[in-house]
Write a protein that holds these residues in place. Structure first.
Motif, PDB file in Angstrom:
ATOM      1  N   SER A 127       0.675  -7.309  -2.630  1.00  0.00           N
ATOM      2  CA  SER A 127       0.395  -8.575  -1.956  1.00  0.00           C
ATOM      3  C   SER A 127       1.642  -9.439  -1.747  1.00  0.00           C
ATOM      4  N   TRP A 129       3.497 -13.527  -1.290  1.00  0.00           N
ATOM      5  CA  TRP A 129       3.556 -14.744  -2.113  1.00  0.00           C
ATOM      6  C   TRP A 129       3.134 -16.000  -1.383  1.00  0.00           C
ATOM      7  N   ASN A 130       3.076 -15.947  -0.024  1.00  0.00           N
ATOM      8  CA  ASN A 130       2.951 -17.223   0.696  1.00  0.00           C
ATOM      9  C   ASN A 130       1.581 -17.883   0.552  1.00  0.00           C
ATOM     10  N   LYS A 153      -1.061  -5.913  -7.248  1.00  0.00           N
ATOM     11  CA  LYS A 153       0.331  -6.283  -7.503  1.00  0.00           C
ATOM     12  C   LYS A 153       0.628  -7.566  -6.746  1.00  0.00           C
ATOM     13  N   GLU A 156       6.274 -10.735  -6.690  1.00  0.00           N
ATOM     14  CA  GLU A 156       7.066 -11.197  -7.844  1.00  0.00           C
ATOM     15  C   GLU A 156       7.234 -12.718  -7.811  1.00  0.00           C
ATOM     16  N   GLU A 190       7.232   0.412  -5.844  1.00  0.00           N
ATOM     17  CA  GLU A 190       7.600   1.822  -5.630  1.00  0.00           C
ATOM     18  C   GLU A 190       6.814   2.736  -6.578  1.00  0.00           C
ATOM     19  N   PHE A 202      -1.828  -3.443   1.982  1.00  0.00           N
ATOM     20  CA  PHE A 202      -0.548  -4.149   1.851  1.00  0.00           C
ATOM     21  C   PHE A 202      -0.533  -5.416   2.690  1.00  0.00           C
ATOM     22  N   GLY A 204       2.504  -8.192   3.710  1.00  0.00           N
ATOM     23  CA  GLY A 204       3.923  -8.511   3.546  1.00  0.00           C
ATOM     24  C   GLY A 204       4.661  -8.316   4.854  1.00  0.00           C
ATOM     25  N   SER A 205       5.938  -8.014   4.750  1.00  0.00           N
ATOM     26  CA  SER A 205       6.789  -7.950   5.942  1.00  0.00           C
ATOM     27  C   SER A 205       6.636  -6.608   6.682  1.00  0.00           C
ATOM     28  N   THR A 208       8.756  -3.763   4.926  1.00  0.00           N
ATOM     29  CA  THR A 208       8.151  -3.109   3.764  1.00  0.00           C
ATOM     30  C   THR A 208       6.887  -2.351   4.175  1.00  0.00           C
ATOM     31  N   LEU A 227       0.877  -7.682   8.413  1.00  0.00           N
ATOM     32  CA  LEU A 227       2.313  -7.973   8.414  1.00  0.00           C
ATOM     33  C   LEU A 227       2.637  -9.300   9.089  1.00  0.00           C
ATOM     34  N   GLY A 228       3.882  -9.463   9.428  1.00  0.00           N
ATOM     35  CA  GLY A 228       4.356 -10.754   9.929  1.00  0.00           C
ATOM     36  C   GLY A 228       4.002 -11.002  11.382  1.00  0.00           C
ATOM     37  N   CYS A 261       1.772 -16.379   7.795  1.00  0.00           N
ATOM     38  CA  CYS A 261       1.881 -15.256   8.725  1.00  0.00           C
ATOM     39  C   CYS A 261       1.478 -15.697  10.120  1.00  0.00           C
ATOM     40  N   GLU A 358      10.870 -13.294  13.174  1.00  0.00           N
ATOM     41  CA  GLU A 358      10.087 -14.218  12.367  1.00  0.00           C
ATOM     42  C   GLU A 358      11.035 -15.180  11.628  1.00  0.00           C
ATOM     43  N   TRP A 424      -9.457 -10.331  10.649  1.00  0.00           N
ATOM     44  CA  TRP A 424      -8.045 -10.729  10.561  1.00  0.00           C
ATOM     45  C   TRP A 424      -7.233  -9.456  10.675  1.00  0.00           C
TER      46      TRP A 424
HETATM   47  P1  NAD Z   1       7.639  -8.395   1.349  1.00  0.00           P
HETATM   48  O1  NAD Z   1       7.435  -7.296   2.324  1.00  0.00           O
HETATM   49  O2  NAD Z   1       9.009  -8.745   0.960  1.00  0.00           O
HETATM   50  O3  NAD Z   1       6.854  -8.105  -0.011  1.00  0.00           O
HETATM   51  C1  NAD Z   1       5.466  -7.902  -0.036  1.00  0.00           C
HETATM   52  C2  NAD Z   1       5.091  -7.143  -1.287  1.00  0.00           C
HETATM   53  O4  NAD Z   1       5.642  -5.827  -1.235  1.00  0.00           O
HETATM   54  C3  NAD Z   1       5.593  -7.780  -2.583  1.00  0.00           C
HETATM   55  O5  NAD Z   1       4.577  -7.665  -3.553  1.00  0.00           O
HETATM   56  C4  NAD Z   1       6.794  -6.903  -2.932  1.00  0.00           C
HETATM   57  O6  NAD Z   1       7.091  -6.877  -4.310  1.00  0.00           O
HETATM   58  C5  NAD Z   1       6.332  -5.546  -2.450  1.00  0.00           C
HETATM   59  N1  NAD Z   1       7.401  -4.594  -2.132  1.00  0.00           N
HETATM   60  C6  NAD Z   1       8.649  -4.869  -1.679  1.00  0.00           C
HETATM   61  N2  NAD Z   1       9.330  -3.722  -1.463  1.00  0.00           N
HETATM   62  C7  NAD Z   1       8.500  -2.701  -1.810  1.00  0.00           C
HETATM   63  C8  NAD Z   1       8.623  -1.290  -1.819  1.00  0.00           C
HETATM   64  N3  NAD Z   1       9.758  -0.669  -1.442  1.00  0.00           N
HETATM   65  N4  NAD Z   1       7.569  -0.546  -2.216  1.00  0.00           N
HETATM   66  C9  NAD Z   1       6.405  -1.139  -2.596  1.00  0.00           C
HETATM   67  N5  NAD Z   1       6.237  -2.476  -2.628  1.00  0.00           N
HETATM   68  C10 NAD Z   1       7.274  -3.252  -2.223  1.00  0.00           C
HETATM   69  O7  NAD Z   1       6.883  -9.671   1.978  1.00  0.00           O
HETATM   70  P2  NAD Z   1       6.754 -11.140   1.397  1.00  0.00           P
HETATM   71  O8  NAD Z   1       8.067 -11.811   1.510  1.00  0.00           O
HETATM   72  O9  NAD Z   1       6.060 -11.120   0.079  1.00  0.00           O
HETATM   73  O10 NAD Z   1       5.734 -11.792   2.425  1.00  0.00           O
HETATM   74  C11 NAD Z   1       6.133 -12.406   3.623  1.00  0.00           C
HETATM   75  C12 NAD Z   1       5.710 -11.565   4.794  1.00  0.00           C
HETATM   76  O11 NAD Z   1       4.321 -11.297   4.716  1.00  0.00           O
HETATM   77  C13 NAD Z   1       5.906 -12.284   6.113  1.00  0.00           C
HETATM   78  O12 NAD Z   1       6.403 -11.381   7.054  1.00  0.00           O
HETATM   79  C14 NAD Z   1       4.495 -12.717   6.477  1.00  0.00           C
HETATM   80  O13 NAD Z   1       4.286 -12.938   7.842  1.00  0.00           O
HETATM   81  C15 NAD Z   1       3.684 -11.580   5.946  1.00  0.00           C
HETATM   82  N6  NAD Z   1       2.289 -11.953   5.722  1.00  0.00           N
HETATM   83  C16 NAD Z   1       1.329 -11.415   6.530  1.00  0.00           C
HETATM   84  C17 NAD Z   1       0.001 -11.781   6.360  1.00  0.00           C
HETATM   85  C18 NAD Z   1      -1.087 -11.230   7.248  1.00  0.00           C
HETATM   86  O14 NAD Z   1      -2.239 -11.423   6.926  1.00  0.00           O
HETATM   87  N7  NAD Z   1      -0.766 -10.583   8.345  1.00  0.00           N
HETATM   88  C19 NAD Z   1      -0.341 -12.675   5.351  1.00  0.00           C
HETATM   89  C20 NAD Z   1       0.663 -13.185   4.535  1.00  0.00           C
HETATM   90  C21 NAD Z   1       1.984 -12.812   4.731  1.00  0.00           C
END
Ligand code: NAD
Length: 457
Positions: A127, A129-130, A153, A156, A190, A202, A204-205, A208, A227-228, A261, A358, A424
């Motif tokens: 997951s 953090w935002n 997860k 961090e 990982e 998942f 995140g970005s 990732t 994602l973003g 996001c 972004e 969503w």
């Molecule tokens: P991030 O990709 O840096 O990290 C997300 C998660 O992945 C964290 O828990 C991190 O520890 C884990 N991670 C990082 N590298 C990894 C790897 N190699 N293997 C496995 N896990 C790994 O993203 P972030 O900074 O936490 O979140 C911000 C991003 O999330 C922005 O791009 C935002 O737009 C996006 N986001 C999207 C939505 C959506 O619903 N579409 C919602 C919230 C945030």
């Protein structure tokens, strides 16, 4: 792992990260507990999740304080997030029965054709953090309701919130083996990719998400990536009240410091209303209080991540070098804490990173357009596809524009909002798969078809 308060840069706690042994032990616990959980009546699972929601309500002040201390969002926005998560839980628990119960599709001549929805098994939720409550709830609540066991997860940067979520789920009565926390950053993530989960969810970005998608491909299990975005917003020339449109859209761009996001990331304004809109927009931005997230009335607190300050500085440098003008803001704030001034840019165009990548911070570019066609072309000029928004007094005009934009969500006269009743989902680099809505409940089950012939054979 050190947990740092982004408002003060002080270490507020140290926690132990999971390692290969502990993640494996936790995985085995989940595997062992899942089938008994699947057999618990859905009505009971719903009751336990409702208790979790009650606990969120009872402890909102304490939980909001923790959230603010680790991600830096203003205290009121932390409360809003927790309350928002409760309303999503309300929708999910009210509708779980409807979308998870068996469905008889055909019943004729002694033949019954039925679909039953079986849980995926043990799923992994990595997951962001935002909005740790909102994006967490989108996944682990329907997953648990559907009978899955969950390895959660938290990012961090939202570890303490993750620990509180875990504690409250257990206090609500979710069996220990059914929900486990994996603490840590990239390294812990990982390790989870190595384990034989039955699905990966998942948030995140793009960077990732793409990596995780590739890494888990060979497992042939469901993988969803939320994602973003680089979400566009268009203000047409027929808006009735420019001042209120400017205030509403500025909130869409800067709420949570732009770290959403679905934050508005670029704005296109019809030339007939451009000057007035920009004027009102800048006035609105200048009216906000920037400062400590725990102070009453603060709207802009620190960013959650130090590294993002450099990303924003680079985007502004690139934009101004190519002719953009900064109308307000433009700098990081000196002193402790990851503060950046809310920044409005004009004279921007699509050669600039600020209109393509972004920003995920309090920076927005506003661009003048000739007509709807020009706006559609620019709105579509992106690798992302999460949301798009049109402000106009003509619903037909707005809907016709939104239909032409390849995004998972379209907004008319609103922006930066999520409804539990609607899917969503991203397109292109904003990812794939669905959370929320009926589709976001069914994302956590496998449909099984039964062909049942009755009568003597
Ligand atoms: P991030 O990709 O840096 O990290 C997300 C998660 O992945 C964290 O828990 C991190 O520890 C884990 N991670 C990082 N590298 C990894 C790897 N190699 N293997 C496995 N896990 C790994 O993203 P972030 O900074 O936490 O979140 C911000 C991003 O999330 C922005 O791009 C935002 O737009 C996006 N986001 C999207 C939505 C959506 O619903 N579409 C919602 C919230 C945030």
């Amino acid at each position: 792992m050190k947990i740092i308060d982004p408002a003060t840069e002080k270490v507020i706690k140290e926690v132990d990260e999971d390692n290969a042994t502990t993640t494996e032990v936790k995985f085995k616990k989940l595997r062992a507990a899942q089938s008994a959980w699947q057999d618990v009546a859905l009505a009971e699972r719903i009751q336990l999740i409702k208790k979790f929601s009650d606990l969120l309500e009872k402890n909102v002040e304490e939980l909001a304080a923790t959230l603010t201390s680790e991600v830096g969002k203003p205290l009121q926005q932390s409360r809003n997030e927790i309350n928002g998560a409760r309303s999503r839980i309300e929708w999910l628990t009210t509708n779980a029965e409807k979308y998870l119960r068996d469905e008889t599709m055909v019943q004729e001549n002694g033949m019954e054709e039925r679909i039953s929805y079986e849980p995926l098994g043990v799923i992994c939720n990595i997951s962001a953090w935002n909005y740790p409550y909102l994006v967490g709830v989108n996944v682990f609540v329907p997953a648990l309701l559907a009978g899955n066991a969950v390895m959660y997860k938290p990012s961090e940067l939202a570890t303490l919130t993750g620990i509180e979520i875990d504690g409250l789920l257990k206090r609500a009565g979710i069996p220990t083996g059914v929900f486990q926390l994996a603490i840590g950053g990239r390294g812990t993530g990982e390790l989870l990719l190595e384990l034989p989960f039955d699905g990966y969810f998942f948030t995140g970005s793009y960077k990732t998400g793409r990596y995780i998608y590739e890494r888990v491909a060979a497992k042939m299990v469901p993988c969803q990536c939320e994602l973003g975005g680089k979400d566009p917003l268009y203000v047409a020339d027929d808006v009735a009240d420019i001042k209120s449109v400017a205030a509403g859209t500025a909130d869409g761009a800067f709420y949570n410091n732009g770290q959403s996001c679905c934050a508005v990331e670029r704005i296109y304004v019809h030339e007939k209303v451009y000057d007035q809109y920009v004027d009102e927009f800048v006035k609105e931005v200048k009216s906000w209080k920037t400062g400590s997230p725990t102070e009453q009335g603060t709207y802009i607190g620190p960013l959650s991540r130090k590294e993002q300050l450099t990303v924003l500085e680079e985007q502004l440098k690139d934009a101004t070098r190519q002719g953009a003008e900064i109308l307000t803001g433009g700098n990081k704030v000196e002193g402790y804490g990851y503060y950046f001034e809310p920044t409005v840019l004009v004279n921007v165009d699509h050669r600039m990173a600020v209109m393509k990548d972004e920003s995920f911070g309090p920076v927005i570019g506003i661009m003048k357009v000739k007509d709807d066609k020009d706006a559609i072309r620019l709105m579509q000029d992106t690798d992302y596809g999460l949301t798009a928004s049109v402000y106009s007094s003509d619903r037909g005009r707005a809907e016709s524009i939104l239909k032409q934009i390849n995004a998972g969500t379209g907004y008319w006269n609103c922006c930066d909002r999520v409804s539990a009743a609607l899917p969503w989902s991203g397109r292109k680099h904003s990812g794939f798969g669905v959370t929320l809505s009926h589709a976001g409940i069914r994302a956590f089950v496998k449909p099984k078809g039964y062909h049942l012939r009755s009568g003597a054979q």
